[in-house]
Write a protein that holds these residues in place. Sequence first.
Motif, PDB file in Angstrom:
ATOM      1  N   PHE A  23     -25.835  33.217  15.550  1.00  0.00           N
ATOM      2  CA  PHE A  23     -25.119  32.466  15.924  1.00  0.00           C
ATOM      3  C   PHE A  23     -24.081  31.953  14.535  1.00  0.00           C
ATOM      4  O   PHE A  23     -23.066  31.554  14.499  1.00  0.00           O
ATOM      5  N   LEU A  24     -24.862  33.737  13.835  1.00  0.00           N
ATOM      6  CA  LEU A  24     -23.502  33.333  12.596  1.00  0.00           C
ATOM      7  C   LEU A  24     -22.252  34.602  12.929  1.00  0.00           C
ATOM      8  O   LEU A  24     -21.332  33.869  12.989  1.00  0.00           O
ATOM      9  N   VAL A  25     -22.936  35.192  13.748  1.00  0.00           N
ATOM     10  CA  VAL A  25     -21.655  36.156  14.093  1.00  0.00           C
ATOM     11  C   VAL A  25     -20.029  34.774  15.697  1.00  0.00           C
ATOM     12  O   VAL A  25     -19.474  35.365  15.244  1.00  0.00           O
ATOM     13  N   LEU A  30     -15.932  31.904  16.876  1.00  0.00           N
ATOM     14  CA  LEU A  30     -15.299  30.677  17.155  1.00  0.00           C
ATOM     15  C   LEU A  30     -14.640  30.123  16.376  1.00  0.00           C
ATOM     16  O   LEU A  30     -13.867  29.163  15.939  1.00  0.00           O
ATOM     17  N   ALA A  31     -15.247  30.079  14.964  1.00  0.00           N
ATOM     18  CA  ALA A  31     -14.465  29.015  13.940  1.00  0.00           C
ATOM     19  C   ALA A  31     -13.290  29.878  13.733  1.00  0.00           C
ATOM     20  O   ALA A  31     -11.734  29.256  13.502  1.00  0.00           O
ATOM     21  N   ALA A  32     -13.108  30.606  13.797  1.00  0.00           N
ATOM     22  CA  ALA A  32     -11.710  31.616  13.298  1.00  0.00           C
ATOM     23  C   ALA A  32     -10.585  31.247  14.205  1.00  0.00           C
ATOM     24  O   ALA A  32      -9.339  31.242  14.437  1.00  0.00           O
ATOM     25  N   ALA A  50     -20.570  27.938  19.140  1.00  0.00           N
ATOM     26  CA  ALA A  50     -22.025  28.858  18.410  1.00  0.00           C
ATOM     27  C   ALA A  50     -23.857  28.329  19.197  1.00  0.00           C
ATOM     28  O   ALA A  50     -24.369  29.493  18.537  1.00  0.00           O
ATOM     29  N   LEU A  51     -24.128  27.138  18.234  1.00  0.00           N
ATOM     30  CA  LEU A  51     -25.568  26.905  18.319  1.00  0.00           C
ATOM     31  C   LEU A  51     -25.730  27.206  20.732  1.00  0.00           C
ATOM     32  O   LEU A  51     -27.258  27.389  20.600  1.00  0.00           O
ATOM     33  N   LEU A  52     -25.032  26.475  21.218  1.00  0.00           N
ATOM     34  CA  LEU A  52     -25.816  26.846  22.843  1.00  0.00           C
ATOM     35  C   LEU A  52     -25.405  28.486  22.836  1.00  0.00           C
ATOM     36  O   LEU A  52     -26.377  28.352  23.654  1.00  0.00           O
ATOM     37  N   ILE A  53     -24.542  29.269  22.547  1.00  0.00           N
ATOM     38  CA  ILE A  53     -24.993  29.821  22.947  1.00  0.00           C
ATOM     39  C   ILE A  53     -26.054  30.700  22.733  1.00  0.00           C
ATOM     40  O   ILE A  53     -26.578  31.570  22.901  1.00  0.00           O
ATOM     41  N   SER A  58     -31.120  33.437  24.423  1.00  0.00           N
ATOM     42  CA  SER A  58     -32.481  34.039  22.447  1.00  0.00           C
ATOM     43  C   SER A  58     -33.436  34.173  23.159  1.00  0.00           C
ATOM     44  O   SER A  58     -33.398  33.906  24.518  1.00  0.00           O
ATOM     45  N   GLU A  59     -34.345  34.633  23.283  1.00  0.00           N
ATOM     46  CA  GLU A  59     -35.904  35.404  23.262  1.00  0.00           C
ATOM     47  C   GLU A  59     -36.607  34.122  23.625  1.00  0.00           C
ATOM     48  O   GLU A  59     -36.912  33.720  22.726  1.00  0.00           O
ATOM     49  N   LYS A  60     -36.884  33.989  25.190  1.00  0.00           N
ATOM     50  CA  LYS A  60     -37.895  32.855  25.073  1.00  0.00           C
ATOM     51  C   LYS A  60     -39.269  33.424  24.988  1.00  0.00           C
ATOM     52  O   LYS A  60     -40.018  34.395  25.058  1.00  0.00           O
TER      53      LYS A  60
END
Length: 61
Positions: A23-25, A30-32, A50-53, A58-60
């Motif tokens: 999320f942070l990366v 994307l913000a930049a 970023a949240l959707l990505i 993510s691992e389920k």
Amino acid sequence: MRRPGSARQAWAFLTTRRGLATFLVGACGLAAATYAAAGPAYLPWALLAALLITHVTSEKR
């Protein structure tokens, strides 16, 4: 809404190190990109993307 704790399970992907790092990366990249291209008006959309990505990658459990 009918199952207690279902929202907690749905957002659990952000509690792992990999999920938070993704999320942070993604959010920083994307913000930049959106800030350079269109200004600050699209920053919330970059965070949502970023949240959707992160959710998709993510691992389920």
